[in-house]
Design an enzyme around this catalytic site. Structure first.
Site, PDB file in Angstrom:
ATOM      1  N   LYS A 161      -8.207  -6.845   5.834  1.00  0.00           N
ATOM      2  CA  LYS A 161      -8.090  -6.875   4.367  1.00  0.00           C
ATOM      3  C   LYS A 161      -9.272  -7.632   3.812  1.00  0.00           C
ATOM      4  O   LYS A 161      -9.780  -8.557   4.459  1.00  0.00           O
ATOM      5  CB  LYS A 161      -6.800  -7.578   3.945  1.00  0.00           C
ATOM      6  N   ASP A 195      -7.317  -1.425  -3.271  1.00  0.00           N
ATOM      7  CA  ASP A 195      -6.086  -2.201  -3.457  1.00  0.00           C
ATOM      8  C   ASP A 195      -6.103  -2.603  -4.941  1.00  0.00           C
ATOM      9  O   ASP A 195      -6.785  -1.943  -5.742  1.00  0.00           O
ATOM     10  CB  ASP A 195      -6.046  -3.413  -2.505  1.00  0.00           C
TER      11      ASP A 195
END
Ligand code: NDP
Ligand code: 2IT
Length: 448
Positions: free
Chosen positions: A129, A169
């Site tokens: 991430k 995201d």
């Protein structure tokens, strides 16, 4: 049970000591460890190899400065980060978040969760991430472009189609992916599938934009079917109004659900008549280029806006948190149960705090955790990688069929590991099913 509690406490004590003040990260690990410690209690090989301890430590974290110039020629400085969590079963894979709240704790929780989620998809993807505390709100197109180019210029040294494949995201959609992909391609002088969520014209996959929201609804459909129910005719409460929320609403409408709420960081709207396709298209316009506030919906369609509030007090059958982490507190959870909610599918990552999860568990609600419920997004990212490698593109139906099959398999894996006398513990099922494949691979590699 008591010895598991003692072991969990010992494990969490060490983790918290090594990672001070990282509350979101502690929360994500504790939720997984609560199920994994009892599972490996009679499997000494996992303990000898310290598998859980190793899984709770990222492979590496890359932190870098991102400098850019705003429209008034001021020099601006942000922090960029990529957490490469675990590549036991495939290249690091996971989104990039641009939001002022981004910090190491949040990216570590997301990278840790992503490892289990990606394993659940059954596709060969490790977990990662990244992101920045850059706030895209109120920035011009040129400012966003210059920021994205600066961010990816540094990150490009650390990623690649077989190394680490970022995607979108919060705050990162097709526009930002386009800017980053363009700059990466220019830097390495290769056209390769290094980012997913690309536009269809340059290697993107059909259904990727819709996949997370659609997947969360497929997960709900599968849970309800397993319990002999369906979405048709159910009243649904949805939070958020971005990518995941929008396509959750679209699929719910298709399946005969009635969605009565949407939200953003300033509050929520309650539309008892239901958010139909026409109103949803208007929301798309509002939140797309215009970057408007959801309160404008209330003026446009003559319904109520609740400033600074979350939608969980509205009576419903089904709930879909699709905004951000810890958006459902214990109080919110009690409201949901009181309002008649029977099932929850988590579109956002870790939207329920630990006390809320306990409330839902006690009320025996069907509750799909984010690592299962929102895995459709990264699953179609995995399919985008496959299509890029094959240099072909599949049509909508083919990708959607894959997505539905994958969500079906995720549901079934949760049932295998989570079924008990009164139903299915989807949290336990997802945690164990996600763990097994990564753990077995790590065992095969020896001590790394
Ligand atoms: P978007 O940026 O498209 O939308 C985010 C939405 O959530 C906006 O409505 C935003 O409101 C709201 N929101 C964000 N932060 C907060 C906050 N701190 N408090 C209240 N509301 C907030 O993001 P996505 O739809 O892509 O992501 C939503 C969630 O889904 C995140 O948890 C993400 O990690 C998760 N997710 C996303 C995937 C994807 O493919 N995009 C895949 C899997 C999970 P505002 O506009 O006011 O900021
Ligand atoms: O949280 C997530 O799964 C995502 N943001 C999507 C990640 C991806 O690589 O598509």
């Amino acid at each position: 049970m008591a010895e598991h509690t003692a072991e969990l406490e010992r494990f969490m004590h060490g983790l918290m000591r090594r990672n001070p003040n990282e509350h979101e990260f502690h929360q994500a690990v504790q939720e997984v460890a609560t199920d994994i410690i009892p599972y490996i209690a009679d499997k000494p090989e996992y303990q000898e190899m310290q598998i859980l301890e190793r899984m709770a430590e990222p492979d590496r974290i890359i932190i870098f400065r991102v400098c850019w110039q705003d429209d008034n020629n001021n020099v601006r400085v942000n922090r960029g980060m990529r957490v490469q969590w675990n590549n036991a079963i495939g290249p690091y894979k996971g989104g990039i978040r641009f939001h002022p709240s981004v910090n190491q704790s949040i990216l570590k929780f997301l990278g840790f969760e992503q490892t289990f989620k990606n394993s659940l998809t059954t596709l060969p993807m490790g977990g990662g991430k990244g992101g920045s505390d850059f706030n895209p709100k109120g920035k011009s197109e040129g400012e966003v472009m210059r920021f994205c180019q600066s961010f990816i210029t540094e990150l490009s040294r650390h990623i690649g189609p077989d190394t680490d494949v970022p995607a979108g995201d919060i705050g990162v959609g097709a526009r930002e992916v386009g800017f980053m992909f363009g700059q990466y391609k220019r830097l390495v002088n290769r056209f390769e599938g290094v980012l997913t969520g690309k536009a269809l014209e340059f290697g993107g996959s059909e259904i990727r934009t819709e996949a997370t929201g659609y997947g969360a609804v497929y997960m709900m459909r599968n849970m309800l079917a397993h319990a002999g129910e369906s979405i048709d005719g159910k009243t649904c409460v949805v939070s958020g109004s971005g990518n995941v929320a929008t396509y959750t609403v679209e699929k719910l409408n298709e399946f005969g659900g009635k969605v009565v709420t949407l939200s953003d960081s300033s509050g929520f709207i309650y539309d008892p008549a239901g958010i139909d396709a026409e109103k949803l298209a208007w929301v798309g316009e509002l939140k797309g280029k215009r970057r408007g506030r959801i309160s404008e919906y209330a003026d446009e369609f003559g319904c109520e806006f609740f400033e600074g509030k979350r939608p969980w007090g509205i009576p419903c059958d089904l709930a879909f948190p699709c905004a951000t982490q810890n958006e459902i507190s214990e109080e919110d959870a009690k409201e949901l149960v009181k309002g008649g909610c029977k099932a929850i599918s988590e579109g956002a990552n870790m939207p329920s705090d630990p006390e809320a999860i306990e409330v839902f568990r006690e009320a025996n609600l069907l509750h799909a955790p984010s690592k299962a419920a929102n895995a459709g997004g990264v699953a179609v990212s995995g399919l985008e990688m496959s299509q890029n490698s094959l240099r072909i593109s599949w049509d909508r139906k083919e990708v959607d069929d894959h997505l539905q099959r994958i969500m079906g398999r995720i549901h079934d894996q949760c049932v295998i590991y989570g079924e008990h006398a009164n139903g299915v513990d989807y949290f336990k099922g997802a945690n164990i099913a996600g763990f097994v494949k990564v753990a077995k691979s790590m065992m095969a590699y020896g001590v790394l």
